[in-house]
Design an enzyme around this catalytic site. Structure first.
Site, PDB file in Angstrom:
ATOM      1  N   ASN A  59     -12.533   1.422  -6.054  1.00 40.53           N
ATOM      2  CA  ASN A  59     -12.378   1.870  -4.765  1.00 40.53           C
ATOM      3  C   ASN A  59     -12.912   3.538  -4.920  1.00 40.53           C
ATOM      4  O   ASN A  59     -12.251   4.255  -5.664  1.00 40.53           O
ATOM      5  CB  ASN A  59     -11.265   1.505  -4.103  1.00 40.53           C
ATOM      6  CG  ASN A  59     -10.658   2.630  -3.139  1.00 40.53           C
ATOM      7  OD1 ASN A  59     -11.568   3.192  -2.227  1.00 40.53           O
ATOM      8  ND2 ASN A  59      -9.676   3.209  -3.391  1.00 40.53           N
TER       9      ASN A  59
ATOM     10  N   GLU B 170       0.959  -1.289  -0.167  1.00 41.89           N
ATOM     11  CA  GLU B 170       0.094   0.123   0.020  1.00 41.89           C
ATOM     12  C   GLU B 170       0.863   1.354   0.108  1.00 41.89           C
ATOM     13  O   GLU B 170       2.086   1.274   0.272  1.00 41.89           O
ATOM     14  CB  GLU B 170      -0.873  -0.005   1.067  1.00 41.89           C
ATOM     15  CG  GLU B 170      -2.115  -1.144   1.301  1.00 41.89           C
ATOM     16  CD  GLU B 170      -3.101  -0.836   0.159  1.00 41.89           C
ATOM     17  OE1 GLU B 170      -3.273   0.167  -0.404  1.00 41.89           O
ATOM     18  OE2 GLU B 170      -3.893  -1.883   0.007  1.00 41.89           O
TER      19      GLU B 170
ATOM     20  N   TYR C  99       4.511   5.302  -6.618  1.00 39.07           N
ATOM     21  CA  TYR C  99       3.369   4.566  -6.308  1.00 39.07           C
ATOM     22  C   TYR C  99       2.475   4.598  -7.802  1.00 39.07           C
ATOM     23  O   TYR C  99       1.511   5.428  -8.097  1.00 39.07           O
ATOM     24  CB  TYR C  99       2.579   5.102  -5.295  1.00 39.07           C
ATOM     25  CG  TYR C  99       1.266   4.369  -4.959  1.00 39.07           C
ATOM     26  CD1 TYR C  99       1.317   3.178  -4.439  1.00 39.07           C
ATOM     27  CD2 TYR C  99      -0.063   4.803  -5.131  1.00 39.07           C
ATOM     28  CE1 TYR C  99       0.315   2.399  -4.188  1.00 39.07           C
ATOM     29  CE2 TYR C  99      -1.190   4.342  -4.746  1.00 39.07           C
ATOM     30  CZ  TYR C  99      -0.840   2.875  -4.372  1.00 39.07           C
ATOM     31  OH  TYR C  99      -2.267   2.168  -4.131  1.00 39.07           O
TER      32      TYR C  99
ATOM     33  N   GLU D  48      -1.218  -1.018 -11.042  1.00 42.24           N
ATOM     34  CA  GLU D  48      -1.489  -2.017 -11.965  1.00 42.24           C
ATOM     35  C   GLU D  48      -2.579  -0.954 -12.950  1.00 42.24           C
ATOM     36  O   GLU D  48      -2.628  -1.487 -14.198  1.00 42.24           O
ATOM     37  CB  GLU D  48      -1.982  -3.249 -11.541  1.00 42.24           C
ATOM     38  CG  GLU D  48      -3.513  -3.113 -11.075  1.00 42.24           C
ATOM     39  CD  GLU D  48      -3.492  -2.258  -9.793  1.00 42.24           C
ATOM     40  OE1 GLU D  48      -2.609  -2.354  -9.047  1.00 42.24           O
ATOM     41  OE2 GLU D  48      -4.615  -1.801  -9.367  1.00 42.24           O
ATOM     42  N   LYS D  49      -2.990   0.039 -12.406  1.00 42.45           N
ATOM     43  CA  LYS D  49      -3.622   0.893 -13.485  1.00 42.45           C
ATOM     44  C   LYS D  49      -3.042   1.301 -14.642  1.00 42.45           C
ATOM     45  O   LYS D  49      -3.578   1.953 -15.555  1.00 42.45           O
ATOM     46  CB  LYS D  49      -4.194   2.056 -12.287  1.00 42.45           C
ATOM     47  CG  LYS D  49      -4.893   1.715 -11.354  1.00 42.45           C
ATOM     48  CD  LYS D  49      -5.432   2.936 -10.322  1.00 42.45           C
ATOM     49  CE  LYS D  49      -6.234   2.475  -9.147  1.00 42.45           C
ATOM     50  NZ  LYS D  49      -5.503   1.664  -8.201  1.00 42.45           N
TER      51      LYS D  49
END
Ligand SMILES: *[C@@H]1O[C@H](CO)[C@@H](O)[C@H](O)[C@H]1NC(C)=O
Ligand SMILES: *[C@@H]1O[C@H](CO)[C@@H](O)[C@H](O)[C@H]1NC(C)=O
Length: 375
Positions: free
Chosen positions: A203, A145, A263, A266-267
């Site tokens: 999300n 995360e 960060y 996978e997007k």
């Protein structure tokens, strides 16, 4: 007096015979002395060869082979989010086979490394593996995360030996990377497109840091039509439709939920592997360019506002050649699809840890991990 003729003809007198006998005995014993000399100087070598060529041969061979291929034991202390997968997936999906991966806590005291999932650590630390740990054992802090979505549980800052994260400066960085093609790939064809801009959002919980991306989306949708998919918008997308859906759009919004160095999730990989141009919102462009060529994506920061980005996307929609240039990188690099089924969310992270412990036996401590991770 001496008879010269007899002497030269042979040796038949009794005195002569005894001289000859002495000479033969002396030379024979000298011969044996030197012949046995190597044996007395290197006795340990011969018994070893002898052992290998007798009946013990097979046993010996097997025990040597076992010693050289013994794999380090990597213990998965808990299954992250309780997403279980087949432990042989590391071998079948990523060809990673260097460790003995297990979830059997009975192997704790013989485990070379233990994977501890950060989210599963309770605030009273009662869910940590027991102490004292074996002196050879390394604990791995498993957290994929971002800082926004990581709880700062006190008391674990100096417990670990290795950090595992999406961060490139983690001890075990986890990420699917583009790979180079040795021979240029001329076969790529842009998939058929019937939508301009798409976004899959699963999300949308405000506490996960989605504020910035939602604000940008709300502005962007005023200027260009955006096709929405995913749990957050009531249109749940089946796993099998994930890649075909992304492929059917010219642009895909690769908007990260929170903005942090490295960060890039996978997007971003989804559209790159599906044959779609990612429009990214996340860390600065320079950070993305560590992982993909600069002409493979569009960054929202390349434009003064959402309106000018929308205009640029519509302009590319009309200009086939300009659009096509966003795929030039594909001649020289390949992107591979990531796993999308929920239960496989941690497969890459866990397999990467397995690969790491198989290659690294060195002593290591990871200190002040929060200092590193949050600052
Ligand atoms: C010796 O060990 C190798 C490697 O494990 C194995 O392939 C081979 O069959 C063994 N040979 C004998 C005679 O045991
Ligand atoms: C792992 O880290 C702990 C805590 O820093 C340290 O006490 C231990 O000796 C380390 N072990 C290995 C094998 O690196």
């Amino acid at each position: 007096m001496f008879d010269d003729r007899k002497m030269s003809k042979g040796c038949s007198a009794p005195g002569c015979r005894s001289i000859l006998t002495v000479a033969v005995v002396v030379s024979l014993s000298l011969f044996f002395f030197f012949w046995t000399l190597p044996l007395t100087y290197c006795p340990p070598q011969l018994p070893q060869f002898n052992q290998l060529s007798d009946g013990q041969h097979e046993e010996k061979n097997n025990s040597i082979a076992e010693e050289t291929v013994e794999k380090p034991v990597l213990l998965l202390w808990v299954w992250p989010e309780n997403y279980r997968f087949d432990l042989s997936d590391c071998k079948t999906i990523y060809n990673i086979d260097g460790c003995h991966l297990t979830d059997d806590r009975a192997l704790y005291s013989s485990s070379d490394a233990v994977l501890v999932f950060h989210k599963a650590i309770r605030w009273d630390l009662s869910t940590l593996p027991p102490s004292p740990r074996p002196s050879f054992q390394k604990w791995i802090w498993l957290n994929v995360e971002s800082p926004t979505n990581t709880q700062k549980i006190p008391g674990i800052e100096n417990l670990f030996n290795l950090t595992l994260s999406y961060r490139e400066d983690a001890d075990i960085p986890v990420r699917l990377r583009l790979t180079g093609n040795k021979t240029p790939n001329e076969d790529f064809k842009i998939p058929k497109k019937d939508k301009l801009v798409c976004w899959i959002v699963s999300n949308n919980a405000a506490h996960t840091g989605v504020g910035r991306r939602n604000a940008y989306y709300n502005e962007l949708k005023k200027h260009v039509n955006i096709h929405l998919f995913g749990k957050a918008y009531g249109t749940f997308l089946d796993y099998k439709d994930y890649y075909p859906t992304i492929a059917s759009c010219k642009f895909y919004l690769s908007f990260e939920n929170s903005i942090h160095k490295d960060y890039i999730t996978e997007k971003f990989n989804g559209p790159l592997s599906a044959g779609t141009v990612p429009v990214v919102l996340g860390p600065p462009r320079k950070n993305y360019e560590r992982f993909a060529p600069g002409d493979a994506f569009i960054h929202v920061d390349d434009f003064p506002d959402a309106k000018s980005l929308a205009e640029y996307l519509m302009q590319l929609d009309r200009d086939e050649d300009a659009y096509r240039r966003y795929f030039n990188w594909r001649r020289h690099f390949s992107a591979r699809p990531h796993l999308i089924v929920q239960n496989q969310e941690f497969v890459l992270a866990i397999c990467t840890a397995c690969d790491h412990v198989a290659r690294h036996k060195e002593y290591q401590e990871a200190h002040d991990i929060y200092e590193w991770f949050f600052n």
